[in-house]
Design a protein around this motif. Structure first.
Motif, short mmCIF file in Angstrom:
data_model
loop_
_atom_site.label_atom_id
_atom_site.label_comp_id
_atom_site.label_asym_id
_atom_site.label_seq_id
_atom_site.Cartn_x
_atom_site.Cartn_y
_atom_site.Cartn_z
N CYS A 1 -5.52 1.73 -6.87
CA CYS A 1 -5.59 2.04 -5.44
C CYS A 1 -6.84 2.82 -5.12
N GLY A 2 -7.22 3.75 -6.01
CA GLY A 2 -8.43 4.52 -5.76
C GLY A 2 -9.67 3.66 -5.81
N CYS B 1 0.25 3.02 -3.38
CA CYS B 1 -0.83 4.00 -3.20
C CYS B 1 -0.35 5.31 -2.59
N VAL C 1 0.83 -1.21 0.00
CA VAL C 1 0.00 0.00 0.00
C VAL C 1 0.86 1.25 0.00
N ARG D 1 -7.01 7.55 2.51
CA ARG D 1 -5.60 7.63 2.17
C ARG D 1 -4.87 6.34 2.52
N GLY D 2 -3.78 6.09 1.81
CA GLY D 2 -3.05 4.85 2.01
C GLY D 2 -2.40 4.75 3.39
N LEU E 1 -9.29 1.41 -2.34
CA LEU E 1 -9.35 2.13 -1.07
C LEU E 1 -10.43 3.20 -1.03
N VAL F 1 -2.35 4.41 -9.83
CA VAL F 1 -3.13 5.14 -8.83
C VAL F 1 -4.60 4.80 -8.93
N GLU F 2 -5.09 4.52 -10.18
CA GLU F 2 -6.50 4.22 -10.35
C GLU F 2 -6.90 2.94 -9.62
N GLU G 1 2.95 6.22 -4.88
CA GLU G 1 2.45 6.20 -6.27
C GLU G 1 3.49 5.64 -7.23
#
Length: 282
Positions: A105-106, A95, A91, A113-114, A109, A102-103, A98
């Protein structure tokens, strides 16, 4: 003549009284003898009654060895700790810093925030460690009540060590958060703390698991039975175990004797109950 007549009457009465005493004497003696005979018979019946055999008594007093089931809990906690650290690194790199997509992780999550996810996971892991410590304390207290006082004291510091390590890690994380460092430094410091925590806590759990598994494999008798066995060979060894000598710790000796007295009280209570049950059966 009158005097001779009175003397004759008095002699006759004395003779009759003597005959009555002679006739009652044997019966009284017989009654007393019968009472003594009955008492002796009752006492003999108590002594000569059915006694409990030594084998039956020993089998009733002997308690089966009960293992300490905490190695399974320690292994599961170690696995969860390793998984948490690996996921935290993923993570943080993908995340937070980066280094990846990033997409993705978005989508996983969301708006969280990570680094917040890592801290939430750290809090959950600390709760699990707290539950593990309570479970260990419960099972070790039961082993202590069964007479394994030496094992309880040997593991007393080791069983608290994982909680101490995780609590120290939480304090360091709070210091890093309060320092308000840059995102990159903050993330690397967080990973360093998690890595050090794993390097310290994991060997402690593994060492604890090995010690408890060794205890379960040996299936040793309680400490009192072991001391009695050693007493048959050497009295000096028993004196060094219970006596106070110069250079020894008085507090540790007093605590050990208190634990021993508490165990002996419980053992005597159990022994009395089983003796009553065996007596009722026979």
């Amino acid at each position: 003549m009158l005097v001779c007549y009175c003397l004759a009457i008095s002699s006759l009465k004395n003779a009759e009284h003597q005959n009555n005493m002679d006739s009652k004497g044997p019966s009284l003696y017989a009654a007393g003898a019968s009472v003594d005979m009955s008492r002796s018979i009752e006492e003999d019946s108590l002594v000569d009654g059915p006694l409990i055999s030594a084998d039956a008594l020993h089998s009733a007093i002997r308690r089966e060895f009960q293992t300490v089931p905490t190695p399974c809990h320690a292994g599961l906690l170690s696995l969860l700790h390793v998984v948490y650290v690996v996921l935290s690194v993923c993570v943080a790199l993908l995340c937070v810093l980066e280094f990846g997509q990033v997409e993705v992780c978005g989508s996983i999550l969301g708006n969280v925030r990570g680094d917040s996810v890592i801290l939430f996971g750290k809090a959950c892991l600390w709760v699990l460690v707290q539950l593990f410590t309570g479970c260990v304390q419960h099972h070790h207290s039961r082993a202590r009540s069964r007479g394994y006082l030496r094992f309880y004291r040997q593991m007393q510091g080791l069983k608290q060590l994982p909680l101490t390590v995780h609590s120290t890690g939480n304090v360091l994380l709070l210091v890093v958060l309060a320092a308000r460092l840059s995102l990159t430094v903050h993330t690397y410091m967080l990973l360093i703390i998690l890595g050090l925590e794993l390097l310290v806590a994991l060997p402690c759990l593994l060492y604890y698991t090995v010690k408890v598994m060794k205890f379960n494999r040996e299936r040793a008798a309680p400490d009192v039975s072991q001391e009695e066995h050693l007493h048959n060979f050497s009295i000096a060894s028993l004196q060094t175990e219970t006596g106070f000598r110069e250079g020894s710790r008085l507090e540790e000796l007093v605590e050990k004797q208190a634990d021993l007295i508490e165990y002996l009280k419980q053992h005597n209570t159990l022994l009395s109950k089983r003796l009553l049950n065996l007596t009722a059966q026979h």
